[in-house]
Design an enzyme around this catalytic site. Sequence first.
Site, PDB file in Angstrom:
ATOM      1  N   HIS A  70       0.856  -1.189   0.000  1.00  0.00           N
ATOM      2  CA  HIS A  70       0.000   0.000   0.000  1.00  0.00           C
ATOM      3  C   HIS A  70       0.890   1.237   0.000  1.00  0.00           C
ATOM      4  O   HIS A  70       1.949   1.257   0.611  1.00  0.00           O
ATOM      5  CB  HIS A  70      -0.867  -0.025   1.274  1.00  0.00           C
ATOM      6  N   GLY A 127       3.816   7.568   3.229  1.00  0.00           N
ATOM      7  CA  GLY A 127       4.889   6.619   2.946  1.00  0.00           C
ATOM      8  C   GLY A 127       4.329   5.334   2.389  1.00  0.00           C
ATOM      9  O   GLY A 127       3.172   5.266   1.954  1.00  0.00           O
ATOM     10  N   GLY A 128       5.127   4.296   2.423  1.00  0.00           N
ATOM     11  CA  GLY A 128       4.720   3.025   1.862  1.00  0.00           C
ATOM     12  C   GLY A 128       4.664   1.926   2.902  1.00  0.00           C
ATOM     13  O   GLY A 128       5.235   2.041   3.993  1.00  0.00           O
ATOM     14  N   ASP A 156      -7.893   2.816  16.594  1.00  0.00           N
ATOM     15  CA  ASP A 156      -8.121   2.731  15.155  1.00  0.00           C
ATOM     16  C   ASP A 156      -8.673   1.361  14.775  1.00  0.00           C
ATOM     17  O   ASP A 156      -8.238   0.741  13.808  1.00  0.00           O
ATOM     18  CB  ASP A 156      -6.817   3.005  14.400  1.00  0.00           C
TER      19      ASP A 156
END
Length: 881
Positions: A232, A237-238, A364
């Site tokens: 993703h 960032g990645g 979350d």
Amino acid sequence: MDERYDNYCAADRLFYDSLGSAVAQPAFAAAERDVPAGWRRESLDDWLIHAPEGGSLPQQGWKIHVSATLDNAERVLDAVWDYCVPRGLSFKFLRGPRTLLLRNSKYASRSASGKFVTIYPHDTAELELACKELDALLAGEAGPYILSDLRYGAGPVHVRYGGFARRYCLSPDGQVVPAIADASGTLVPDRRDPVFHLPGWVPLPDFLAPHLAARNATSTTEVPYKIEKVIHFSNGGGLYVGRDLRTDAKVVLKEARPHAGLDADGVDAVARLAREAAALRRLADLPQVPVVHDEFAIGDHRFLALEFVEGRSLNKVVVEKYPLIDADATAADRAEYARWARDVLAQVEAIVAAIHERGLVYGDLHLFNIMVRPDDRVALVDFEVAAPIEGHRRPGLRNQGFAAPNDRTGPAVDRYALACLRLALFLPLTQLVRLAPDKAAHLADVVAESFPVPRAWLAEAVAEITGAGRREDVGGDDGDTVTRRAQAGGDDAFDATGDWPGTRRRITTAILASATPHRDDRLFPGDIEQFRSGGLNLAHGAAGVLHALAVSGAGRFPEHEQWLVRRATAPASGTRIGFYDGLHGVAYALEHLGRRADALDVLDVCLRQPWAELDLSLANGLSGIALNLAELAGRTGETALRDAADEITAAVLDWLGDDPGPDISGGRHPYAGLLRGRTGAALLLVRMHELTGDPALLEHAATALRQDLRRCVLRPNGALEVNEGWRTMPYLGQGGVGIGLVLDQYLRHRADERFAEASAGARRAARSPFYAQSGLFAGRAGIIAYLATLGDADSRRELDTQLRRLGWHALPYGGGTAFPGEQLLRLSMDLGTGAAGVLLALACARHDEPATLPFLAPLAGAPELPRSRGGDHDPPTDGRR
């Protein structure tokens, strides 16, 4: 989840909107400065443009972008202003801190992120001087790296070659995109990828060569990890699957960019990564959370190396197992699913309790952050908003289907999310609860009717969500709870099978209450596509809403029609001309509203625009345009329109000779389906066959249908759905049901065993108890519009069932009934995704003079369709109310 939608939720609590269109937002001091003598100021979307009076710029060239953080933005902007004005350098800047935050937020566009100020040098010499002087002037100022640009030095100055003027062309997939001219003068897409790209015909100035070399010198060879796969990307960032070269162990590598990926509190990805590492170490004794292996840096990017959790996200597992997708699922299937879901929930509740015991709030919890291992054991991932219970604040990042209202802090944030999870595992519509807390009780009733779970167990979740018994109902610091309850409470009383005039009146009331005639960009709130293709068109603009109101019998609204006419007859640069996305659809709507002169004026604008490079689609390409021209030719007697329709139809036939790509729809491959696939071309060819009697057109229509059918699959229950590679789609716009509509049109003229089997598969695709959305193009309304074309008893029973289930999505607004748009995060009133589409679908099924979708009846001047070969029902043939 489409992450683009998140940024359009910040400006308004009930509708998708752009901050650039919002009535009020804090502005930078420079935005309030007097315009310098001899200068002009212009507002464009989120930007304020400043340029010398009478000055001129090339249409394209090298531009300078300056980035900034929320802390130094005012200082950086003042410095750039004071530099540019005395030198006569045109520039633009984002008007306020809220816009800057959203441009740098976690789910902002990676190609646009970081761009705070844009400066337009006249030539390369001015570019070089400005870069050197601005770099010195802004030395020490922080700012995010602009991924689409080349960084000059180590500061916030970046450069890119691109367009200055607003010019447009078509991309290879037929989309209208910003353009620049190549060496031959031909307009080509102005690429804005999240990586520096220099057009092949543009030389790199010598002074930039060292900076390109410095950019290319960064590598991953100095760390003991190898990246093997991208999971993703976000603006922060990645996320990658990697391998530890020392142990050969599979790991997850999480990347954080400094000053980017901001949350609602302005915290960047690097700070959240450090917070995540600390939280995971604090929870290291829990086997259900990933182990931290390492922390390291590559350049100024920070990385975490984490334990690789074998498994899939709970969202993916639910999609695979969920029995309400299948109309043939038995009571035993639902009971087995309920057993599995309650076991998963119990595991998650135990993990969250353990996290609380260790003094943290997870913060979350949602379906994408819960991993289900192959043996059904559960783990939690993504702890970047985890925080100590003591002094806890509401997280700055949150999933809106599970995010607690502002009055909940500490463990109550997780308890709220667990309550939403209890409902979402059985009816994944908890985004509606964010819009309307009282909707939770209605969703719980649906769950209790569909699954063998105790009502008392569901009531506990409802009480947690609604805050029953709490001393609140006053909202949080922004009053969002009170606003939503006043304007969009639960609407479990909505029943589309009941009083049709009353149902029509309720939807119409909500649509009209949402109108914003004072705005130039849109009249009715709808999908985020309004801010790309404009607010005039049939799919997402005023034309579609006014058309639906008229053909449903809800009435005519001259003031709103005049709003549309004024803007469509003098359209802005870049306005599209397609049927659903542009001016052809506006002309169609105006003609059917009885405004022929206005329709012909808009059509005249269309006919002056080039069409040869458009794709063949119904939505925005040649098939929709040809159908519209042929229809308006028949209605007006204008032979030139028919000639144009014939010319474009010939171009469509040329398209059909080439069908590249694998048997997958979308992305880099050709689309399948009614709106964007070759099914739209088949509809055109069937209709032109009816006008001309030419049997060759039916042969070509069959070719087009076969091309789309090869991108379809049959699900285990026999449902025909479009194969997108990672999912299959049943819907009207880009799914099997839309193809089924046109197959039935074809079969009225010619028998075909394969097409008849595929048509039966489309009918099965319209029997699912659960559709995630309510809209016309990608939701239950489109299923209803399709079922309304069928005449057999089974289809009529299924139609009644789908009409009743439409109430699952219904939400009151403005004294009437509204519906959520795409992604369910905000209400929508447009034709493609919102209330107008629902109204049109209901008019197809319930109106005393049933409506049809455009071109689903013979064109003006054609004979009526022959009687159906497969049923006892003829669809309405007037279709032009």
